[in-house]
Design a protein around this motif. Structure first.
Motif, mmCIF file in Angstrom:
data_model
loop_
_atom_site.group_PDB
_atom_site.id
_atom_site.type_symbol
_atom_site.label_atom_id
_atom_site.label_comp_id
_atom_site.label_asym_id
_atom_site.label_seq_id
_atom_site.Cartn_x
_atom_site.Cartn_y
_atom_site.Cartn_z
ATOM 1 N N PRO A 187 -10.516 0.469 1.816
ATOM 2 C CA PRO A 187 -10.297 1.579 0.878
ATOM 3 C C PRO A 187 -10.349 2.962 1.520
ATOM 4 N N LEU A 188 -10.965 3.076 2.697
ATOM 5 C CA LEU A 188 -11.139 4.383 3.330
ATOM 6 C C LEU A 188 -10.426 4.414 4.672
ATOM 7 N N PHE A 189 -9.415 5.295 4.794
ATOM 8 C CA PHE A 189 -8.642 5.477 6.026
ATOM 9 C C PHE A 189 -8.096 4.133 6.509
ATOM 10 N N GLN A 190 -7.295 3.538 5.659
ATOM 11 C CA GLN A 190 -6.786 2.183 5.856
ATOM 12 C C GLN A 190 -6.036 2.056 7.187
ATOM 13 N N PRO A 203 -15.356 9.366 -0.570
ATOM 14 C CA PRO A 203 -15.741 8.491 -1.687
ATOM 15 C C PRO A 203 -16.764 7.465 -1.220
ATOM 16 N N ARG A 204 -17.610 7.049 -2.139
ATOM 17 C CA ARG A 204 -18.600 6.034 -1.800
ATOM 18 C C ARG A 204 -17.906 4.701 -1.537
ATOM 19 N N GLY A 232 -3.768 4.889 7.164
ATOM 20 C CA GLY A 232 -4.682 6.008 6.977
ATOM 21 C C GLY A 232 -4.925 6.368 5.530
ATOM 22 N N ALA A 233 -4.419 5.573 4.585
ATOM 23 C CA ALA A 233 -4.540 5.878 3.161
ATOM 24 C C ALA A 233 -5.987 5.748 2.689
ATOM 25 N N VAL A 234 -6.335 6.553 1.683
ATOM 26 C CA VAL A 234 -7.626 6.472 1.007
ATOM 27 C C VAL A 234 -7.368 6.033 -0.428
ATOM 28 N N LEU A 235 -8.058 4.999 -0.872
ATOM 29 C CA LEU A 235 -7.867 4.491 -2.223
ATOM 30 C C LEU A 235 -8.247 5.572 -3.235
ATOM 31 N N ALA A 236 -7.289 5.928 -4.094
ATOM 32 C CA ALA A 236 -7.483 7.005 -5.064
ATOM 33 C C ALA A 236 -8.591 6.663 -6.056
ATOM 34 N N VAL A 278 0.854 -1.186 0.000
ATOM 35 C CA VAL A 278 0.000 0.000 0.000
ATOM 36 C C VAL A 278 0.891 1.238 0.000
ATOM 37 N N ASP A 279 0.493 2.279 -0.741
ATOM 38 C CA ASP A 279 1.178 3.575 -0.667
ATOM 39 C C ASP A 279 0.145 4.622 -0.240
ATOM 40 N N PRO A 280 0.474 5.902 -0.201
ATOM 41 C CA PRO A 280 -0.500 6.899 0.272
ATOM 42 C C PRO A 280 -1.806 6.957 -0.506
#
Length: 497
Positions: free
Chosen positions: A252-255, A299-300, A259-263, A226-228
């Motif tokens: 996908p949200l605030f992993q 994001p949904r 804490g990453a969010v899937l772009a 995982v990256d940012p």
């Protein structure tokens, strides 16, 4: 006699007084205990119940409480060593030993010793929980007609409808099952989608509780970095081809923990790659309701944009309410829904109806949006307080990403070359964690978040489990002291003021 208000204090006093009475002897009446200790009848009742649970007292309705008779001579302990063979040599062809290592989970569940600040907690502090709203919801739920009856196996229709609306898209109540918390829902999904011995793709790093679930089910976690911007689609496609996996678990949200969010551009790629591999995506949407005040539009869920049934969605109320408010949802389309329901029924029958009714009361009350707004604002303040304190006191600890949701920060410890890196070499996380406890702060080491060898040492610091910003600042000061103990003196960047 001074006023006593603690059930524990009264139970301890009664425990000490038991020697005054012979075995089978009657204790003073509840009224006498109320007058003697100046406590409420409820406190007396709860203290006696505690002693009864310990086997020291027997209560008889209408007759009172009596000192329990001594137990018969203790039976000699049995020899359970045979289980070591039985659990490991059952002749099955499992490719992965089905051992259960819960250490990565219990570190965020266990309460720290008194006086130790809780930077390792996995749930918001009681001051961040809607305790009054939950109590009111539970009281109203208990008065609903049929509240204590048997619920539908799939869950209350109104609660399923609420979760379906929260997911969005074309999701319907008929495609939602109510489950007993996110951990239980993840366990059901993994069992439904992957047979023992199969590989399962996981984010790296990822939530240790999910890794423990996978290994307990005999699955082989295969890491995908995982990256940012979330999981890397190119490596995800490679992992599907190399492993033959048919399941990918992601947040996908605030992993957790990055804490990453899937772009946005990766969302469609992840679904396309999984669909072409004939695989499912388990979406763990665990902290959607813990977005910070500066998060902007979210994001949904992936499930909202998935008409083909690739995504099995897990959503929960627990993180935004209380560790004991274990109500979640499993959402899926197609034949897999029947399998999910069957496994859940076999495991637990159903989620208790009073808890489902209370969840409906809570999310339908005016207190719910007020709570979420207050929680969002407070989490941002706490995050900013911790990031500022870390920049001031611990600049040598890298913070690659400041999240806009969730309840923790993911720090990278020094690696590569130099004195600091050598100090955090093999066992460095453990040494710092132990030093933290000595300094009065409980930490979460990064190693359990990796299913394979980690690329560097890390720490996860929770800013939600402590009482407030003053404890956050003090906790970082204590962490500075712990680092000074572990690191060579010349690497200390600045002393505590």
């Amino acid at each position: 006699m001074h006023q006593r208000s603690s059930v524990g204090e009264l139970a301890e006093q009664l425990r000490q007084d038991l020697d005054r009475y012979p075995p089978g002897g009657k204790l003073p009446s509840s009224r006498a205990l109320v007058e003697r200790f100046r406590v409420s009848p409820v406190t007396v009742s709860r203290a006696l119940a505690q002693l009864a649970a310990e086997g020291l007292v027997i209560t008889r309705p209408g007759a009172g409480a009596f000192r329990a008779r001594p137990r018969a001579t203790e039976t000699p302990a049995g020899d359970t060593s045979w289980q070591e063979v039985a659990l490991s040599a059952d002749g099955t062809p499992d490719l992965v030993p089905r051992t259960v290592d819960a250490s990565g989970v219990t570190v965020s569940l266990a309460a720290p010793p008194p006086g130790v600040l809780e930077f390792n907690g996995g749930y918001p502090h009681p001051s961040l929980q809607p305790e009054r709203a939950m109590a009111a919801a539970l009281a109203r739920a208990g008065r609903r007609p049929g509240a204590w009856g048997r619920p539908p196996l799939e869950g209350l229709p109104e609660l399923r409808e609420w979760f379906a609306r929260e997911i969005g898209g074309s999701m319907t109540a008929a495609e939602v099952l109510i489950a007993a918390g996110g951990q239980s829902a993840l366990a059901t999904a993994l069992r439904a989608l992957a047979p023992p011995g199969a590989p399962v793709l996981v984010e790296s790093p990822t939530y240790p509780g999910m890794l423990a679930l996978a290994r307990a089910a005999g699955l082989r976690p295969v890491p995908v970095p995982v990256d940012p911007d979330g999981v890397r689609p190119d490596l995800l496609a490679d992992a599907f081809r190399a492993s033959g996996a048919r399941v990918f678990v992601c947040q996908p949200l605030f992993q957790n923990p990055t804490g990453a969010v899937l772009a946005a551009d990766r969302r469609t790629e992840v679904l396309r790659i999984a669909r072409e591999a004939g695989a499912f995506v388990i979406e763990d949407d665990f902290v959607r309701r813990l977005a910070h005040a500066d998060a902007g539009p979210l994001p949904r869920p992936l499930a909202a944009d998935d008409p083909d049934g690739v995504v099995v969605h897990v959503g929960s109320l627990t993180k935004a309410t209380s560790p004991s408010f274990r109500v979640s949802a499993l959402a899926a389309r197609g034949p897999v829904l029947e399998r999910l329901c069957a496994i859940q029924v076999v495991d637990s029958f159903f989620v208790p109806r009073p808890l489902q009714e209370a969840a409906l009361e809570l999310v339908g009350s005016p207190a719910w949006p007020r709570h979420l707004r207050a929680l969002s604002a407070e989490l941002k303040v706490r995050r900013d307080t911790m990031t500022a304190a870390l920049a001031r006191h611990l600049p040598e600890l890298a913070l690659p990403h400041v999240p806009h949701g969730g309840y923790h920060l993911w720090l990278r410890l020094p690696d590569g070359t130099g004195d600091a890196a050598r100090a955090f070499g093999s066992g460095g996380e453990s040494a710092l964690t132990a030093a933290g406890l000595r300094a009065g702060v409980a930490l979460t080491p990064g190693r359990p978040y990796f299913s394979a060898e980690p690329p560097a040492p890390h720490l996860r610091l929770s800013f939600a489990a402590v009482a407030g910003t003053a404890e956050i600042t003090e906790g970082v000061r204590r962490l500075r002291a712990a680092c000074d103990e572990v690191l060579p003196a010349k690497t200390s960047r600045r002393p505590l003021p």
